[in-house]
Design an enzyme around this catalytic site. Sequence first.
Site, PDB file in Angstrom:
ATOM      1  N   ASP A  67      47.491  70.820  24.375  1.00 25.03           N
ATOM      2  CA  ASP A  67      47.695  69.944  25.530  1.00 25.03           C
ATOM      3  C   ASP A  67      48.375  70.668  26.699  1.00 25.03           C
ATOM      4  O   ASP A  67      48.833  71.811  26.562  1.00 25.03           O
ATOM      5  CB  ASP A  67      48.500  68.703  25.125  1.00 25.03           C
ATOM      6  N   ASN A 136      57.934  59.333  17.929  1.00 23.05           N
ATOM      7  CA  ASN A 136      57.150  58.085  17.904  1.00 23.05           C
ATOM      8  C   ASN A 136      55.842  58.235  17.117  1.00 23.05           C
ATOM      9  O   ASN A 136      54.992  57.355  17.153  1.00 23.05           O
ATOM     10  CB  ASN A 136      56.864  57.605  19.332  1.00 23.05           C
ATOM     11  N   HIS A 138      53.518  60.610  17.582  1.00 25.17           N
ATOM     12  CA  HIS A 138      52.364  61.201  18.284  1.00 25.17           C
ATOM     13  C   HIS A 138      52.036  62.591  17.757  1.00 25.17           C
ATOM     14  O   HIS A 138      52.887  63.283  17.216  1.00 25.17           O
ATOM     15  CB  HIS A 138      52.575  61.201  19.808  1.00 25.17           C
ATOM     16  N   GLU A 143      49.500  59.396  21.998  1.00 34.03           N
ATOM     17  CA  GLU A 143      50.627  58.492  21.812  1.00 34.03           C
ATOM     18  C   GLU A 143      50.223  57.320  20.911  1.00 34.03           C
ATOM     19  O   GLU A 143      49.020  57.111  20.688  1.00 34.03           O
ATOM     20  CB  GLU A 143      51.068  57.958  23.181  1.00 34.03           C
TER      21      GLU A 143
HETATM   22  P1  PGA Z   1      59.313  68.985  19.391  1.00 33.45           P
HETATM   23  O1  PGA Z   1      58.049  68.151  19.892  1.00 33.45           O
HETATM   24  O2  PGA Z   1      58.781  70.050  18.492  1.00 33.45           O
HETATM   25  O3  PGA Z   1      59.917  69.537  20.634  1.00 33.45           O
HETATM   26  O4  PGA Z   1      60.194  68.026  18.669  1.00 33.45           O
HETATM   27  C1  PGA Z   1      57.049  67.797  18.999  1.00 33.45           C
HETATM   28  C2  PGA Z   1      56.071  66.869  19.651  1.00 33.45           C
HETATM   29  O5  PGA Z   1      56.491  66.017  20.466  1.00 33.45           O
HETATM   30  O6  PGA Z   1      54.876  66.945  19.344  1.00 33.45           O
END
Ligand code: PGA
Length: 255
Positions: A67, A136, A138, A143
């Site tokens: 992404d 959350n 995702h 999302e």
């Molecule tokens: P993080 O993010 O590794 O910074 O916790 C993971 C994500 O949101 O996919």
Amino acid sequence: MLVIVKSNYDKLSEEAAKVVADRLKKKPNLVLGLATGSTPLGLYKELIRLHKYEGLDFSKVTTFNLDEYVGLPPSHDQSYHYFMQKNFFDEINIDPRYIHVPHGMAKDFKIFCSWYEERIKSFGGIDIQVLGIGANGHIAFNEPGSSLGSRTRIKTLTSTTRADNKRFFENEEDVPKYAITMGVGTIMDAKELLLVASGDSKAEAIKSAVEGPLTAMCPASIIQMHKEAFVIIDKPAASKLKGTYVDTWETIIFE
Ligand code: PGA
């Protein structure tokens, strides 16, 4: 799905790197799906170490990132292009022509998204896709509520994700509102998945993803449907799981 629980973040990063290195040694022209975020940093650090001190060779590797923020040019220090360059690509012997990160400044996003999908196919698909998980649930910027069959497209970021990411920007208003992301269906097409998570802030999301019902409200729960998925986590991230899990993938192979 193989869930591997390690004692801490360094150990989980080493374990994840072992899996990637194993696949790369078996297939020098590996098609590697990559993720940003703080969790995969330890994995990248270990792969860099293996490259520098053990000759792990990335010269024939192709990468596809999950992404990118819409509206940030590759030179922006919060763009995922920049993140990947600084934290991984600059430190290994990858051919820049084989690096792919979605273009946050594309002129026509619809055309770009179809091109990205076709480009992945033209390399024979992703061999192994690294994934983080949001608090959350995702995966990439899919999302809660994202279609489980979705393909690469533009998504609006939820307030939770924007709040999680605001630490990287000077002002909350600077956090982009949209991102271009591989879809859940795109991710599921990868031959193997490698999801990494660390810390108790991820425990609830990991519980939903690994042991919860399959639901679009936790897009990561789709990994339950994948034939070859690794979930490599540390003890705090595993603290809400009820099942019993292994502590290394190698025992499974050699037992
Ligand atoms: P993080 O993010 O590794 O910074 O916790 C993971 C994500 O949101 O996919």
